[in-house]
Design an enzyme around this catalytic site. Sequence first.
Site, PDB file in Angstrom:
ATOM      1  N   TYR A 123     -19.967   2.442   9.368  1.00  0.00           N
ATOM      2  CA  TYR A 123     -19.588   3.790   9.836  1.00  0.00           C
ATOM      3  C   TYR A 123     -20.164   4.937   9.031  1.00  0.00           C
ATOM      4  CZ  TYR A 123     -16.121   2.473   6.349  1.00  0.00           C
ATOM      5  OH  TYR A 123     -15.523   1.996   5.232  1.00  0.00           O
ATOM      6  N   ASP A 160      -8.912  -2.399   8.069  1.00  0.00           N
ATOM      7  CA  ASP A 160      -8.268  -2.819   6.827  1.00  0.00           C
ATOM      8  C   ASP A 160      -9.042  -3.981   6.210  1.00  0.00           C
ATOM      9  OD1 ASP A 160      -6.482  -2.704   4.845  1.00  0.00           O
ATOM     10  OD2 ASP A 160      -4.785  -3.524   5.961  1.00  0.00           O
ATOM     11  N   LYS A 219      -9.152   2.951  11.178  1.00  0.00           N
ATOM     12  CA  LYS A 219      -9.321   2.639   9.752  1.00  0.00           C
ATOM     13  C   LYS A 219      -9.191   1.122   9.618  1.00  0.00           C
ATOM     14  CE  LYS A 219      -7.985   4.143   5.152  1.00  0.00           C
ATOM     15  NZ  LYS A 219      -7.706   2.896   4.480  1.00  0.00           N
ATOM     16  N   LYS A 237     -12.767  12.595  10.830  1.00  0.00           N
ATOM     17  CA  LYS A 237     -13.862  13.181  10.058  1.00  0.00           C
ATOM     18  C   LYS A 237     -14.425  14.400  10.787  1.00  0.00           C
ATOM     19  CE  LYS A 237     -15.168   8.512   8.748  1.00  0.00           C
ATOM     20  NZ  LYS A 237     -16.073   7.376   8.926  1.00  0.00           N
ATOM     21  N   GLU A 257     -17.208  -1.418   6.531  1.00  0.00           N
ATOM     22  CA  GLU A 257     -16.078  -2.228   6.106  1.00  0.00           C
ATOM     23  C   GLU A 257     -16.358  -3.679   6.454  1.00  0.00           C
ATOM     24  OE1 GLU A 257     -14.014  -0.245   4.728  1.00  0.00           O
ATOM     25  OE2 GLU A 257     -12.112  -1.325   4.502  1.00  0.00           O
ATOM     26  N   CYS A 263      22.736 -21.704 -14.053  1.00  0.00           N
ATOM     27  CA  CYS A 263      21.309 -21.593 -13.713  1.00  0.00           C
ATOM     28  C   CYS A 263      20.922 -22.689 -12.713  1.00  0.00           C
ATOM     29  CB  CYS A 263      20.474 -21.712 -14.987  1.00  0.00           C
ATOM     30  SG  CYS A 263      18.716 -21.904 -14.662  1.00  0.00           S
ATOM     31  N   CYS A 317      15.371 -24.414 -20.525  1.00  0.00           N
ATOM     32  CA  CYS A 317      15.363 -24.306 -19.065  1.00  0.00           C
ATOM     33  C   CYS A 317      13.947 -24.584 -18.525  1.00  0.00           C
ATOM     34  CB  CYS A 317      15.823 -22.910 -18.656  1.00  0.00           C
ATOM     35  SG  CYS A 317      15.706 -22.616 -16.903  1.00  0.00           S
ATOM     36  N   ASP A 320       0.627   4.126  -2.573  1.00  0.00           N
ATOM     37  CA  ASP A 320       0.313   5.495  -2.192  1.00  0.00           C
ATOM     38  C   ASP A 320       1.389   6.454  -2.663  1.00  0.00           C
ATOM     39  OD1 ASP A 320      -2.004   4.750  -1.015  1.00  0.00           O
ATOM     40  OD2 ASP A 320      -1.204   4.672   1.021  1.00  0.00           O
ATOM     41  N   GLU A 355     -11.866   7.659  14.144  1.00  0.00           N
ATOM     42  CA  GLU A 355     -12.230   6.237  14.104  1.00  0.00           C
ATOM     43  C   GLU A 355     -11.035   5.428  13.628  1.00  0.00           C
ATOM     44  OE1 GLU A 355     -15.559   5.826  11.423  1.00  0.00           O
ATOM     45  OE2 GLU A 355     -16.412   7.684  12.202  1.00  0.00           O
ATOM     46  N   ARG A 392     -17.491  -1.413  -3.383  1.00  0.00           N
ATOM     47  CA  ARG A 392     -17.258  -0.035  -3.810  1.00  0.00           C
ATOM     48  C   ARG A 392     -17.001   0.050  -5.313  1.00  0.00           C
ATOM     49  NH1 ARG A 392     -12.372   3.523  -1.362  1.00  0.00           N
ATOM     50  NH2 ARG A 392     -11.122   2.205  -2.692  1.00  0.00           N
ATOM     51  N   CYS A 394      19.442 -16.675 -17.548  1.00  0.00           N
ATOM     52  CA  CYS A 394      19.732 -17.968 -18.132  1.00  0.00           C
ATOM     53  C   CYS A 394      19.126 -17.903 -19.531  1.00  0.00           C
ATOM     54  CB  CYS A 394      19.039 -19.053 -17.311  1.00  0.00           C
ATOM     55  SG  CYS A 394      18.887 -20.596 -18.213  1.00  0.00           S
ATOM     56  N   SER A 431     -13.195   7.626  -1.966  1.00  0.00           N
ATOM     57  CA  SER A 431     -11.987   7.135  -1.323  1.00  0.00           C
ATOM     58  C   SER A 431     -11.632   8.155  -0.234  1.00  0.00           C
ATOM     59  CB  SER A 431     -10.950   7.070  -2.424  1.00  0.00           C
ATOM     60  OG  SER A 431      -9.746   6.647  -1.944  1.00  0.00           O
ATOM     61  N   LEU A 432     -10.493   8.018   0.393  1.00  0.00           N
ATOM     62  CA  LEU A 432     -10.088   9.023   1.379  1.00  0.00           C
ATOM     63  C   LEU A 432      -8.713   9.550   1.029  1.00  0.00           C
ATOM     64  CD1 LEU A 432     -11.044   7.181   4.709  1.00  0.00           C
ATOM     65  CD2 LEU A 432     -12.131   9.231   3.801  1.00  0.00           C
ATOM     66  N   ASP A 471       0.839  -1.199   0.000  1.00  0.00           N
ATOM     67  CA  ASP A 471       0.000   0.000   0.000  1.00  0.00           C
ATOM     68  C   ASP A 471       0.867   1.240   0.000  1.00  0.00           C
ATOM     69  OD1 ASP A 471      -2.174  -1.510   0.190  1.00  0.00           O
ATOM     70  OD2 ASP A 471      -2.875  -0.740   2.125  1.00  0.00           O
TER      71      ASP A 471
END
Length: 718
Positions: free
Chosen positions: A257, A143, A141, A321, A205, A439, A462, A64, A139, A162, A457, A109-110, A60
């Site tokens: 929420y 996951d 978050k 929020k 969530e 290899c 292979c 981000d 609050e 979503r 290789c 989204s946030l 993430d």
Amino acid sequence: MEEQASLFDMMDEAPEQEAAPSEASSQELAQAAARIKKLRAEIEHHTYLYYAKDAPEISDFAYDSLMRELKGLEEKYPQFMDPSSPTQRVGGYVSEQFTSVRHEQRMYSLDNAMDLDELDAWLARVEEFFGHMVPVCCELKIDGSSIALTYDNGRLVRAATRGDGVTGEDVTVNIRGVADVPLALAADATQLITRQEGSIELRGEIYMPKSSFNALNAEAELAGKQGFANPRNAAAGSLRQKDPGITAQRDLATFMYSIADQRSLGVNSQWDLLQWLRAAGFHVNPDVKLCNTGAEVREFCANALKNRDGLAYDIDGVVVKVNNFDQQDAMGFTSRAPRWAIAFKFPPEEKTTLLRDITVQVGRTGKLTPVAELVPVAVAGSVVARATLHNVDEVQRKDVRIGDTVIVRKAGDVIPEVLGPVLSLRPEDATVWQMPTTCPSCGSHVIREEGEVDFRCISIDCPAQAAERLIHWASREALDIDGMGEEIVARLLESGRVRDVADFYTLDAVELSQLETGRLNKEGQPITLGKKTAEKLAAAIQDSKSRDFWRVLNGIGMRHVGKNMAQVIAGVYPSLEALMGASEENLAAIDGVGEKIAHSIWTFLRTPDNAAVLDRLAHLGVNMQADAVAAASVTDELAGLTFVLTGSLVQSGMTRDEAGERLKAMGAKVSGSVSKKTSYVIAGEAAGSKLDKALSLGVPVLDEAAFLRLLESRTLEQ
Ligand code: AMP
């Protein structure tokens, strides 16, 4: 993952859009445009992996940071802004497997604050907006995966993911099996619903508790199946099962929420909404706090970080929020997120562990990747036992030695990273690792081409490469052969029945049903694939023959050609025959290709073994033409015209992407920014600065009704 351009080593590509005049030099603009284009493609790719496959390849944190870099560049160079940029959209993906559902109100989204300074900056913006600090609701978050639940007259009628924020997937049948989602609202709470039709959409969530995730993965391991990377993927994957019975068996839970239309209830703050949700029978996370000062918010964040390991579920931050709904309305939304909320993301977690060994993995194009074999350690929600070390230079740069205690970092999920050794703990016998000269899979000599970081290789025989190549061909982004996974490919290779991808198309259900799975039954007899599975697999192989041509180009495994590049090439050379006729110069002239990639494609196609496989594929009936329908449907009524879309197309409900596609299908170009060269601006509702700019430059503007008439009549009104 192999062969994907590293995130920060992106190739130069030509800019997609014309640059508006600016102070910056044209070279700087071209560089910015190329970087923006690359970042968008990269983010799209990872968004797909994350949401559609529930199998992200980067953390993430890395995701981000890509998003932020893109945002920064788009702010600095607004001329390259594009309404379809990932920064303008909520990440997400709607699978064709589920019916899609348009959210009555967009699911946003946030925006993120990556550290306390950024959190402070957001708090300062709130304070500045109102002239004083206002109460904010803090609050955890959670996951997991967002879910929207619609209740009509108190009864659950629909559940949706979503998706891309505008459209999600209908998962109603699956959600009914999630025990803690009430099928009906508590009677007292219903009285507060103010909307006449009594319909409300609640949001929250869905997550999988850590203990259930561990149990599920242990079970998967026993059955020889691949587990989920982390509880979040486990939740999203369990929710999006074809068979609702499987969802019901998984231990999923929810924390609710929010509400889509805040005016549909007689409450006027986030805090009161949470109380209402609780009274209505939902699970609401108990760890919430109404804060009046920045110091209180920071303290809440610090406590959440301190306590996260002790929680039964994963959290990846704190959501802050503005509490009062009127105040939220006053601050409003950007195109992808509310201005009245911020997600404070926890920093990546770091742990130390022992580096037991460094092994070498051989990828499908022969690339050798050193892999750190670690004493398993729990980091950020999952157990890490292996981590890529990328290449020799990286191993040297980090100076990690076998026997070292190393620091491992992971941001919330997936791709763990070895940061480096703890030198004070280095034992005397720690061994410096070296890339083997042969290899590990086939024993041939490995080479390192001049100017390249990777060893390879190059043996055509292979087995490790063969397996990777076959798996890649069957993967979802290539020929998409459902059921052709790692294990079956390994067995087919072992049995000698399949050596290259063309051999897939010589298999039938009878033969497949006899394939040994490598497992034994109670009597010690080998278990074979069985009739039903074999028939399904054979049908999937047949199905894959009629896929679009770009999938063949992606699947065949040319270096530097991934999904996006394959689509670009198939757009210019829509058949194998046409592509075979292209010279290296022709290829290099394609927008976005360049000499390096052109050389790789050309050499690949001219290598007799590769040409022979392509030839056999064609003879076995695999489609070698770009989707004829799509190609034929591109007309030229609007050729030479450039359109810019702004605002929302509320009448038709079309997204701007969809509208853009319709215009492109008539030969138009669609650009993200208005300039003198823009032919028309299509302005939907709440059109913003682009409309102002069009008016100031005298660019003609079409409203949505005129746009719809244009689509129907395929001519522009005079
Ligand atoms: P992101 O996915 O990083 O854009 O973060 C936004 C997501 O955080 C939302 O779509 C929600 O699914 C999730 N989320 C988790 N907990 C909360 C919470 N308490 N309030 C709002 N969103 C939350």
